[in-house]
Design a protein around this motif. Structure first.
Motif, PDB file in Angstrom:
ATOM      1  N   PHE A 659       0.866  -1.182   0.000  1.00 61.85           N
ATOM      2  CA  PHE A 659       0.000   0.000   0.000  1.00 61.85           C
ATOM      3  C   PHE A 659       0.902   1.231   0.000  1.00 61.85           C
ATOM      4  O   PHE A 659       0.944   2.007   0.958  1.00 61.85           O
ATOM      5  N   PRO A 660       1.644   1.445  -1.087  1.00 61.02           N
ATOM      6  CA  PRO A 660       2.640   2.525  -1.108  1.00 61.02           C
ATOM      7  C   PRO A 660       2.049   3.920  -1.065  1.00 61.02           C
ATOM      8  O   PRO A 660       2.762   4.880  -0.770  1.00 61.02           O
ATOM      9  N   THR A 661       0.757   4.062  -1.364  1.00 58.99           N
ATOM     10  CA  THR A 661       0.142   5.392  -1.338  1.00 58.99           C
ATOM     11  C   THR A 661      -0.381   5.750   0.050  1.00 58.99           C
ATOM     12  O   THR A 661      -1.040   6.779   0.217  1.00 58.99           O
ATOM     13  N   MET A 662      -0.092   4.929   1.031  1.00 60.39           N
ATOM     14  CA  MET A 662      -0.479   5.214   2.408  1.00 60.39           C
ATOM     15  C   MET A 662       0.774   5.523   3.217  1.00 60.39           C
ATOM     16  O   MET A 662       1.795   4.859   3.076  1.00 60.39           O
ATOM     17  N   LEU A 663       0.710   6.538   4.058  1.00 59.62           N
ATOM     18  CA  LEU A 663       1.814   6.834   4.956  1.00 59.62           C
ATOM     19  C   LEU A 663       1.774   5.836   6.103  1.00 59.62           C
ATOM     20  O   LEU A 663       0.841   5.854   6.917  1.00 59.62           O
ATOM     21  N   CYS A 664       2.753   4.961   6.174  1.00 62.00           N
ATOM     22  CA  CYS A 664       2.793   3.906   7.192  1.00 62.00           C
ATOM     23  C   CYS A 664       3.887   4.225   8.206  1.00 62.00           C
ATOM     24  O   CYS A 664       5.055   4.390   7.832  1.00 62.00           O
ATOM     25  N   ILE A 665       3.509   4.292   9.469  1.00 57.56           N
ATOM     26  CA  ILE A 665       4.436   4.707  10.522  1.00 57.56           C
ATOM     27  C   ILE A 665       4.440   3.666  11.639  1.00 57.56           C
ATOM     28  O   ILE A 665       3.381   3.218  12.091  1.00 57.56           O
ATOM     29  N   TRP A 666       5.640   3.290  12.055  1.00 59.99           N
ATOM     30  CA  TRP A 666       5.807   2.493  13.275  1.00 59.99           C
ATOM     31  C   TRP A 666       6.581   3.315  14.281  1.00 59.99           C
ATOM     32  O   TRP A 666       7.633   3.871  13.961  1.00 59.99           O
ATOM     33  N   GLU A 667       6.060   3.392  15.488  1.00 52.08           N
ATOM     34  CA  GLU A 667       6.740   4.145  16.538  1.00 52.08           C
ATOM     35  C   GLU A 667       7.147   3.193  17.649  1.00 52.08           C
ATOM     36  O   GLU A 667       6.345   2.385  18.129  1.00 52.08           O
ATOM     37  N   ALA A 668       8.406   3.295  18.066  1.00 52.03           N
ATOM     38  CA  ALA A 668       8.877   2.547  19.220  1.00 52.03           C
ATOM     39  C   ALA A 668       8.487   3.284  20.498  1.00 52.03           C
ATOM     40  O   ALA A 668       8.437   4.512  20.526  1.00 52.03           O
ATOM     41  N   GLY A 697       8.221   3.031   1.902  1.00 52.18           N
ATOM     42  CA  GLY A 697       8.233   4.365   2.489  1.00 52.18           C
ATOM     43  C   GLY A 697       7.948   4.332   3.977  1.00 52.18           C
ATOM     44  O   GLY A 697       7.520   5.339   4.549  1.00 52.18           O
ATOM     45  N   ILE A 698       8.185   3.182   4.626  1.00 53.60           N
ATOM     46  CA  ILE A 698       7.912   3.050   6.057  1.00 53.60           C
ATOM     47  C   ILE A 698       8.636   4.141   6.837  1.00 53.60           C
ATOM     48  O   ILE A 698       9.774   4.496   6.541  1.00 53.60           O
ATOM     49  N   VAL A 699       7.962   4.672   7.839  1.00 48.75           N
ATOM     50  CA  VAL A 699       8.562   5.664   8.739  1.00 48.75           C
ATOM     51  C   VAL A 699       8.733   5.013  10.107  1.00 48.75           C
ATOM     52  O   VAL A 699       7.810   4.401  10.635  1.00 48.75           O
ATOM     53  N   MET A 700       9.933   5.145  10.669  1.00 45.32           N
ATOM     54  CA  MET A 700      10.200   4.668  12.018  1.00 45.32           C
ATOM     55  C   MET A 700      10.453   5.872  12.921  1.00 45.32           C
ATOM     56  O   MET A 700      11.381   6.637  12.694  1.00 45.32           O
ATOM     57  N   LEU A 701       9.594   6.057  13.909  1.00 45.42           N
ATOM     58  CA  LEU A 701       9.766   7.125  14.891  1.00 45.42           C
ATOM     59  C   LEU A 701      10.400   6.512  16.141  1.00 45.42           C
ATOM     60  O   LEU A 701       9.779   5.666  16.797  1.00 45.42           O
ATOM     61  N   LEU A 702      11.617   6.932  16.451  1.00 47.00           N
ATOM     62  CA  LEU A 702      12.387   6.318  17.535  1.00 47.00           C
ATOM     63  C   LEU A 702      12.776   7.382  18.561  1.00 47.00           C
ATOM     64  O   LEU A 702      13.735   8.140  18.348  1.00 47.00           O
TER      65      LEU A 702
END
Length: 911
Positions: A659-668, A697-702
């Protein structure tokens, strides 16, 4: 001495009946009613007499025997698998004591008596001899079933209704039997061909487990009848090439070309990977005329690491198809026995089964049970009886089946898929087989298992056993069986002959790569993305984020927070980090870009900063402003995850792929917790583009920052991410303003290429009054990789470069020292490093002493990564201001932290 009515062995049965009696006393027979009434009342010692099974009347004796037969039925259902013939290399197991007549106070004289056996077996009475025969055929044949652990009575009854009337025996028509045999021949021919033509090359053969191919083929064939459009698969390397050829129907020609020693994949934009790790997808036609889309995820040698990735991909596909019931897209995971029991990520993924943010409507788990792990025997690999026992944690039914009996395997496959569609739950097929070769084709298994491998060498091929069975049954004549055996060899020989000709031109090669999951995209660019938004849009977003329903009663602190945020419009009040992040989400949603935010405690935020889901003070009803911005907005998904890093990050990464047109975010929860997901970071996020041409385009918030919280809550291990950086594979940022996170998040969705974004997100900066922006910063400008010092003197004598929170400490220190000749430059994006911009700054500060300052220890943080680059760009070595090298990320005492922090700030201005 007679056997008591209640024993330790029928406790589960009694509990089941007791629950029914509580719901409706008429749902159990008279003796059970008397038992529970007596047990409950416990009057005059009658309970003890009832438990002892006393009573002299003929009726009492008959009821006592009936209860013992009921217990016998229950135990066949519960532990009949102990007597199932599962091992293709061994004889049937010996009779189990707990299934003997004597165990239930029954004898040979009772075999001719008739008993009530319940609805599913016959609908009435049956002689005990016939009952035992039917139970043994159902539960002690080539299929052993574990399902009594399932707590839902409806589910257990459904399974019984599917298994007991047919005694767990297959009844395939001749055409289906011939298809099964053909799939076996195809699988075996493929392995033998590769073994003789490419001797010694690693392929991780399926030999000994070829029944996997008809199993998978049966699942594919059965999909249209159950409304299934797609299967998303994940598997390790064993048997992968065979699955690609025999199930996915990947071109023999291309597969054989990959075995060539001179094969160079000139269409691969990166380093590539070995052939048994690559992904593939294809639309496969079934005999019904319908097609099923098959997708096999690329995977590393970390055997179960792909499991959560497949779950995320499947959930994304379900969303794209509007499959809200999760019936059209099914994840299918193929495991090894040692890995299923040994890898902790298996349990993490099983736990997704019924979680709102991660469920995929049930997964089909197929365990290729070689009964060995590399050289490790089962007794050395697990403490449980079966490698599949971990699946009981989610009440999954488990079908153990002998892989030498392909019809039973295919029957179980159909039942498992039907179960998944019926209940939306995980199900496990444990196919017992063996590994004819060693761990790989260059391995000698007889070094460690000599007896086992003598037995394997003497064991006939599965197709030979099945052909013999069909010929004996009159289904197939011997000449026909011989002809079927040779059907696929000619195709392989023809494909190899083509490969040996002159090399194919690029057009031909690209045609053969059509099924590859790899994608091509433009290269990385520093050209600013259009991330600023019109004033009207930002105003709409602010209003939406600060408007609650009239009937909603928020916590008073939350109410004040919302009122403060609303002042960004009314009073031009500055916005903090959390609000800048929310405005990035809101503007994307209003522009029809969906957003998914996932991780531990992300609804509120670890530091009580986000509050994107609110709870009514009186009713606990939930309300999310980000879901109520506009009737036409895109969807916002936010999920507090399970307490897992590896599986959740893997899931969100898989989601981002499909689903590349969705902003996907994982936060630790804290940045250092990301080390629990290191295999996902190493094997997928940092390297998938180079290995498999898979872009995310995964975003990792650390959360990261040295603030005296000790070794475990200070560092997100920035240095590890920078060590992984090469070939523009990642974006690693350590940001300092709300406007920067606003533009960085929007930038992810406003460029024509995808790269993972790793953000060292703040902790203390969340509430630092200096770390703020204005709405004008969001309606103008763009993301800045490097931020020059707006207050820099014309002729600076000292240039301090830094990244992240320490910037504000340095500014404060400069003011205290009145160091007006010092410029402080922020490197907001450490990779890809904007060398051109730094070169411009090098010219501007040509005479200044260059210092790199960081919070982290010298062997951590950005120093080792950036020091040589700064030396090249500035033409002189930078000085280092920071903590000394250390084994632990940070000190434990706040007082020591303050001493160290004061020292590094002094160094920055005095070195």
């Amino acid at each position: 001495m007679s056997t008591p009515f209640a024993t330790p062995f029928n406790a589960e049965l009694i509990d089941d009946y007791y629950q029914r009696w509580l719901d409706n006393p008429g749902a159990v027979d008279a003796q059970w009613r008397a038992f529970f009434e007596g047990f409950t009342l416990a009057a005059n010692g009658n309970t003890a007499a009832l438990l002892a099974g006393t009573g002299d009347s003929d009726t009492a004796k008959a009821e006592k025997k009936q209860s013992r037969v009921d217990s016998l039925i229950f135990h066949y259902r519960s532990i009949g698998h102990f007597e199932a013939h599962l091992d293709p290399l061994g004889p049937p197991p010996a009779p189990h004591a707990r299934l003997s007549l004597a165990e239930y106070g029954l004898g040979e004289e009772d075999l001719a008596l008739s008993f009530n056996v319940g609805h599913y077996l016959s609908g009435g009475g049956m002689r005990l001899r016939d009952l035992i025969d039917n139970l043994a055929r159902t539960y002690c044949g080539y299929v052993g079933v574990e399902y009594i652990h399932i707590q839902d009575t409806e589910v257990r009854r459904w399974l019984q209704s599917r298994m007991e009337p047919v005694f767990n025996r297959p009844s395939f028509e001749r055409a289906q039997q011939l298809r099964i045999l053909r799939r076996l021949h195809k699988a075996e021919t493929f392995e033998r061909f590769l073994h003789t033509r490419f001797l010694g090359q690693k392929r991780f053969a399926l030999e000994g487990a070829e029944t996997l191919i008809p199993l998978l083929d049966t699942l594919v064939e059965f999909c249209p009848a159950l409304g299934i459009k797609e299967l998303v698969l994940g598997m390790a390397h064993r048997g992968r090439l065979n699955v690609l050829a025999s199930v996915f129907r990947k071109s023999y020609e291309f597969m054989l070309e990959e075995f060539s020693e001179n094969y160079v994949p000139d269409t691969v934009a990166g380093d590539g990977d070995v052939k048994y790790h690559l992904g593939y997808e294809n639309q496969v036609a079934t005999t019904s005329g319908a097609t099923v889309t098959l997708s096999l995820a690329a995977n590393p040698s970390h055997l179960e690491a792909v499991d959560p990735v497949v779950q995320g991909k499947a959930r994304a596909r379900q969303r794209l198809l509007g499959d809200t019931l999760r019936k059209k897209v099914v994840p299918l995971l193929i495991h090894g026995d040692a890995a299923f029991a040994g890898q902790g990520i298996v349990a993490e993924v099983l736990n997704f089964s019924q979680l709102p943010g991660y469920s995929t409507g049930g997964t089909i788990h197929v365990v290729v049970n070689n009964q060995i792990g590399f050289t490790t025997n089962p007794a050395e690999a697990r403490s449980s009886r079966y490698c599949t026992d971990i699946a009981k944690m989610v009440d999954a039914p488990i079908f153990h089946v002998n892989g030498d009996h392909p019809e039973h395997v295919c029957m179980v496959a159909e039942l498992a898929l039907e179960f998944r569609q019926q209940f939306g739950r995980d199900v496990v097929i444990d196919m017992y087989c063996y590994r004819r070769q060693g761990h790989n084709e260059a391995d000698e298994p007889a070094f460690t298992q000599p007896v086992l491998y003598r037995k394997i060498a003497e064991h006939p091929a599965i197709s030979e056993l099945y052909s013999r069975e069909l010929v004996t049954a009159g289904t197939l004549a011997q000449p026909e069986a011989d002809a079927l055996k040779n059907e696929y060899l000619a195709g392989l020989e023809e494909a190899l002959a083509k490969v040996k000709k002159a090399a194919q031109d690029k057009a031909d090669l690209r045609a053969k790569l059509e099924g590859s999951t790899g994608r091509f995209q433009p290269p990385y660019s520093f050209v600013p993305a259009p991330t600023a938004v019109p004033r009207a849009l930002i105003e709409q977003a602010v209003r939406g984020l600060t408007t609650l329903p009239d009937t909603f009663k928020p916590n008073p602190k939350i109410k004040r927070l919302i009122e403060t945020r609303a002042k960004a419009l009314s009073d031009n009040h500055p916005i903090d980090w959390a609000f800048g992040e929310s405005l990035a989400f809101a503007t994307l949603l209003l522009e029809q870009t969906p957003v998914r935010l996932s991780g531990q405690d992300v609804e509120r935020g670890t530091f009580s900063q986000r509050h994107c889901v609110l709870n009514d003070l009186e009713t606990n009803a939930k309300f999310s402003p980000l879901k109520n911005l506009s009737p036409t907005q895109s969807q916002f998904c936010v999920y507090n995850s399970s307490l897992s890093e590896a599986a959740v990050l893997g899931f969100d990464y898989g989601y981002s792929l499909d689903f590349p047109t969705m902003l996907c975010i994982w936060e630790a929860q804290f940045g250092d917790f990301a080390n629990g997901a290191q295999s996902i970071i190493d094997q997928f996020i940092s390297s998938a583009e180079s290995k498999w041409q898979r872009h995310s385009g995964i975003v990792m918030l650390l959360p990261h920052g040295y603030e005296g919280q000790g070794p475990e809550h200070s560092s997100a291990r920035l240095e590890r991410f920078l060590q992984l950086c090469a070939e523009n594979n990642l974006q690693v940022c350590n940001l300092t303003t709300p406007a920067q996170i606003f533009h960085a998040l929007r930038r992810q969705m406003r460029r024509d290429f995808k790269k993972p974004l790793i953000v060292m997100s703040p902790k203390s900066l969340l509430r630092n009054p200096a770390a703020v922006s204005t709405l004008d910063d969001l309606t103008t400008g763009h993301f800045q990789e490097i931020i020059d010092d707006p207050a820099a003197p014309t002729q600076a004598e000292r240039l301090i470069l830094c990244s992240g929170k320490v910037y504000y400490d340095l500014v404060d220190q400069r003011e205290k020292r009145q160091a007006t000749s010092t410029a402080i430059v922020r490197v907001e994006q450490l990779y890809p490093l904007h060398a051109e911009r730094l070169t411009q700054l090098a010219a501007k500060y040509a005479k200044a002493k260059v210092v790199w300052c960081q919070d982290e220890s010298q062997n951590m943080g950005a120093w080792s990564f950036i020091a040589p680059q700064l030396e090249t760009l500035f033409g002189r070595k930078p000085a280092y201001a920071g903590r000394d090298a250390s084994a632990s990320p940070a000190v434990g005492a706040l007082s020591l932290h303050k001493i160290e922090q004061a020292a590094l700030l002094q160094q920055a201005f005095t070195l």
